[in-house]
Design a protein around this motif. Structure first.
Motif, PDB file in Angstrom:
ATOM      1  N   THR A 135      47.937   2.461  -9.940  1.00 13.91           N
ATOM      2  CA  THR A 135      46.613   1.497 -10.286  1.00 13.91           C
ATOM      3  C   THR A 135      45.973   2.423 -12.089  1.00 13.91           C
ATOM      4  O   THR A 135      45.523   3.189 -11.948  1.00 13.91           O
ATOM      5  CB  THR A 135      45.204   1.585  -9.334  1.00 13.91           C
ATOM      6  N   ASP A 136      45.806   1.529 -12.365  1.00 12.04           N
ATOM      7  CA  ASP A 136      45.104   1.869 -14.367  1.00 12.04           C
ATOM      8  C   ASP A 136      43.535   1.421 -14.310  1.00 12.04           C
ATOM      9  O   ASP A 136      43.648   0.314 -13.668  1.00 12.04           O
ATOM     10  CB  ASP A 136      46.104   1.870 -14.951  1.00 12.04           C
ATOM     11  N   TRP A 137      42.939   2.558 -14.475  1.00 10.34           N
ATOM     12  CA  TRP A 137      41.330   2.018 -13.970  1.00 10.34           C
ATOM     13  C   TRP A 137      40.664   2.373 -15.516  1.00 10.34           C
ATOM     14  O   TRP A 137      41.089   3.635 -16.512  1.00 10.34           O
ATOM     15  CB  TRP A 137      40.640   3.078 -13.228  1.00 10.34           C
ATOM     16  N   SER A 138      39.561   1.697 -16.012  1.00 11.57           N
ATOM     17  CA  SER A 138      38.948   1.956 -16.889  1.00 11.57           C
ATOM     18  C   SER A 138      37.881   2.107 -16.304  1.00 11.57           C
ATOM     19  O   SER A 138      37.112   1.399 -15.557  1.00 11.57           O
ATOM     20  CB  SER A 138      38.358   0.226 -18.094  1.00 11.57           C
ATOM     21  N   MET A 139      36.916   3.375 -17.137  1.00 10.62           N
ATOM     22  CA  MET A 139      35.229   3.815 -16.484  1.00 10.62           C
ATOM     23  C   MET A 139      34.858   5.022 -17.927  1.00 10.62           C
ATOM     24  O   MET A 139      35.930   5.068 -18.437  1.00 10.62           O
ATOM     25  CB  MET A 139      35.955   4.436 -14.991  1.00 10.62           C
ATOM     26  N   ASP A 140      33.756   4.964 -17.347  1.00 12.68           N
ATOM     27  CA  ASP A 140      32.618   5.698 -18.583  1.00 12.68           C
ATOM     28  C   ASP A 140      33.684   7.179 -18.348  1.00 12.68           C
ATOM     29  O   ASP A 140      33.922   8.252 -19.393  1.00 12.68           O
ATOM     30  CB  ASP A 140      31.614   6.421 -18.572  1.00 12.68           C
TER      31      ASP A 140
ATOM     32  N   GLY B 266      35.518   9.913 -11.835  1.00 14.16           N
ATOM     33  CA  GLY B 266      36.366   9.169 -10.560  1.00 14.16           C
ATOM     34  C   GLY B 266      37.116  10.147  -9.494  1.00 14.16           C
ATOM     35  O   GLY B 266      37.816   9.370  -8.453  1.00 14.16           O
ATOM     36  N   SER B 267      37.248  11.195  -9.750  1.00 16.00           N
ATOM     37  CA  SER B 267      37.716  11.524  -8.772  1.00 16.00           C
ATOM     38  C   SER B 267      36.758  12.412  -7.463  1.00 16.00           C
ATOM     39  O   SER B 267      37.609  12.202  -6.719  1.00 16.00           O
ATOM     40  CB  SER B 267      38.409  13.416  -9.050  1.00 16.00           C
ATOM     41  N   LYS B 268      35.660  11.358  -7.745  1.00 13.63           N
ATOM     42  CA  LYS B 268      34.572  11.912  -6.634  1.00 13.63           C
ATOM     43  C   LYS B 268      35.277  10.219  -5.517  1.00 13.63           C
ATOM     44  O   LYS B 268      34.748  10.942  -4.181  1.00 13.63           O
ATOM     45  CB  LYS B 268      33.572  12.111  -7.382  1.00 13.63           C
ATOM     46  N   THR B 269      35.350   9.716  -6.261  1.00 13.72           N
ATOM     47  CA  THR B 269      35.581   8.551  -5.718  1.00 13.72           C
ATOM     48  C   THR B 269      36.409   8.779  -5.171  1.00 13.72           C
ATOM     49  O   THR B 269      36.846   8.410  -4.068  1.00 13.72           O
ATOM     50  CB  THR B 269      35.843   7.129  -6.493  1.00 13.72           C
ATOM     51  N   ALA B 270      37.622   8.976  -5.620  1.00 15.19           N
ATOM     52  CA  ALA B 270      38.914   9.404  -4.561  1.00 15.19           C
ATOM     53  C   ALA B 270      38.977  10.272  -3.766  1.00 15.19           C
ATOM     54  O   ALA B 270      39.224  10.246  -2.880  1.00 15.19           O
ATOM     55  CB  ALA B 270      39.738   9.447  -5.944  1.00 15.19           C
TER      56      ALA B 270
ATOM     57  N   ASP C 293      40.317   8.996 -22.783  1.00 18.73           N
ATOM     58  CA  ASP C 293      38.665   9.435 -22.921  1.00 18.73           C
ATOM     59  C   ASP C 293      38.319   8.804 -21.719  1.00 18.73           C
ATOM     60  O   ASP C 293      36.938   8.472 -20.492  1.00 18.73           O
ATOM     61  CB  ASP C 293      38.066   9.474 -24.238  1.00 18.73           C
ATOM     62  N   SER C 294      38.600   7.576 -21.311  1.00 14.82           N
ATOM     63  CA  SER C 294      37.939   6.433 -20.717  1.00 14.82           C
ATOM     64  C   SER C 294      39.248   5.863 -19.582  1.00 14.82           C
ATOM     65  O   SER C 294      38.502   4.032 -19.423  1.00 14.82           O
ATOM     66  CB  SER C 294      36.761   5.865 -21.234  1.00 14.82           C
ATOM     67  N   GLY C 295      40.019   6.053 -19.043  1.00 17.56           N
ATOM     68  CA  GLY C 295      40.891   5.925 -18.264  1.00 17.56           C
ATOM     69  C   GLY C 295      41.761   6.558 -17.310  1.00 17.56           C
ATOM     70  O   GLY C 295      41.734   8.152 -18.171  1.00 17.56           O
ATOM     71  N   ALA C 296      41.428   6.532 -16.761  1.00 15.60           N
ATOM     72  CA  ALA C 296      42.795   6.932 -15.512  1.00 15.60           C
ATOM     73  C   ALA C 296      43.816   6.715 -14.780  1.00 15.60           C
ATOM     74  O   ALA C 296      43.821   4.741 -14.186  1.00 15.60           O
ATOM     75  CB  ALA C 296      42.216   8.336 -14.404  1.00 15.60           C
TER      76      ALA C 296
ATOM     77  N   SER D  24      32.781   3.126  -7.726  1.00 22.08           N
ATOM     78  CA  SER D  24      32.584   3.696  -8.905  1.00 22.08           C
ATOM     79  C   SER D  24      32.115   2.767 -10.052  1.00 22.08           C
ATOM     80  O   SER D  24      32.162   3.590 -11.173  1.00 22.08           O
ATOM     81  CB  SER D  24      34.090   4.531  -9.232  1.00 22.08           C
ATOM     82  N   GLY D  25      32.383   1.812 -10.091  1.00 22.81           N
ATOM     83  CA  GLY D  25      31.820   0.650 -11.512  1.00 22.81           C
ATOM     84  C   GLY D  25      33.363   1.045 -12.200  1.00 22.81           C
ATOM     85  O   GLY D  25      32.728   0.930 -13.336  1.00 22.81           O
ATOM     86  N   ALA D  26      34.525   1.600 -11.550  1.00 25.07           N
ATOM     87  CA  ALA D  26      35.415   1.290 -12.693  1.00 25.07           C
ATOM     88  C   ALA D  26      35.831  -0.061 -12.485  1.00 25.07           C
ATOM     89  O   ALA D  26      35.790  -0.753 -11.869  1.00 25.07           O
ATOM     90  CB  ALA D  26      36.488   2.433 -12.169  1.00 25.07           C
ATOM     91  N   GLU D  27      36.910  -0.542 -13.938  1.00 21.12           N
ATOM     92  CA  GLU D  27      37.521  -1.754 -13.588  1.00 21.12           C
ATOM     93  C   GLU D  27      38.973  -1.655 -13.693  1.00 21.12           C
ATOM     94  O   GLU D  27      39.477  -0.451 -14.519  1.00 21.12           O
ATOM     95  CB  GLU D  27      37.223  -2.426 -14.733  1.00 21.12           C
ATOM     96  N   MET D  28      39.799  -1.914 -12.867  1.00 18.07           N
ATOM     97  CA  MET D  28      41.567  -2.223 -12.666  1.00 18.07           C
ATOM     98  C   MET D  28      41.876  -2.645 -13.448  1.00 18.07           C
ATOM     99  O   MET D  28      41.213  -3.932 -13.941  1.00 18.07           O
ATOM    100  CB  MET D  28      41.800  -2.358 -11.675  1.00 18.07           C
ATOM    101  N   ILE D  29      42.600  -2.606 -14.467  1.00 17.61           N
ATOM    102  CA  ILE D  29      43.215  -2.856 -15.572  1.00 17.61           C
ATOM    103  C   ILE D  29      44.284  -3.304 -15.873  1.00 17.61           C
ATOM    104  O   ILE D  29      45.281  -3.655 -16.446  1.00 17.61           O
ATOM    105  CB  ILE D  29      42.680  -2.486 -16.709  1.00 17.61           C
ATOM    106  N   GLY D  30      45.586  -2.657 -14.482  1.00 17.90           N
ATOM    107  CA  GLY D  30      46.755  -2.589 -14.715  1.00 17.90           C
ATOM    108  C   GLY D  30      47.353  -2.155 -13.555  1.00 17.90           C
ATOM    109  O   GLY D  30      46.226  -1.009 -13.076  1.00 17.90           O
ATOM    110  N   GLY D  31      48.107  -2.299 -12.771  1.00 15.49           N
ATOM    111  CA  GLY D  31      48.780  -1.709 -12.027  1.00 15.49           C
ATOM    112  C   GLY D  31      50.166  -1.765 -11.944  1.00 15.49           C
ATOM    113  O   GLY D  31      50.507  -2.846 -11.578  1.00 15.49           O
TER     114      GLY D  31
END
Length: 89
Positions: A6-11, A16-20, A42-45, A72-79
């Motif tokens: 899963t590709d994520w966009s986040m600040d 994101g590791s805390k959410t995981a 810088d804005s993705g994981a 997390s407030g992250a947005e899924m952008i792909g997978g």
């Protein structure tokens, strides 16, 4: 074995590791075997989750992705997902 990506966009990908970590008990409860979170820019994981089989993954992945995004407030952008052909340690 089956893998989901899963590709994520986040600040802040490091956050994101805390959410995981917070989600891991729930993910294990629905059958996940292991999970990695990789900073891709810088804005993705990208999360990489291993499952015992496709059926287990399919039952859990949509709910887990939605929960991760809401926490997390992250947005899924792909997978992507598929059967693992080779696993080496």
């Amino acid at each position: 074995m089956f893998a989901t990506f899963t590709d994520w966009s986040m600040d802040n990908p490091e956050e994101g590791s805390k959410t995981a970590k917070a989600m891991w008990p729930d993910m294990k409860a629905v059958g996940a075997i292991s999970m990695r979170l990789v900073k891709t820019d810088d804005s993705g994981a990208r999360s990489v989750t291993m499952w015992p089989d496709a059926e287990t993954a399919q039952k859990a992945i949509d709910a887990m992705r939605a929960k991760g995004a809401s926490m997390s407030g992250a947005e899924m952008i792909g997978g992507a997902m598929g059967t693992v052909l080779l696993d080496m340690d």
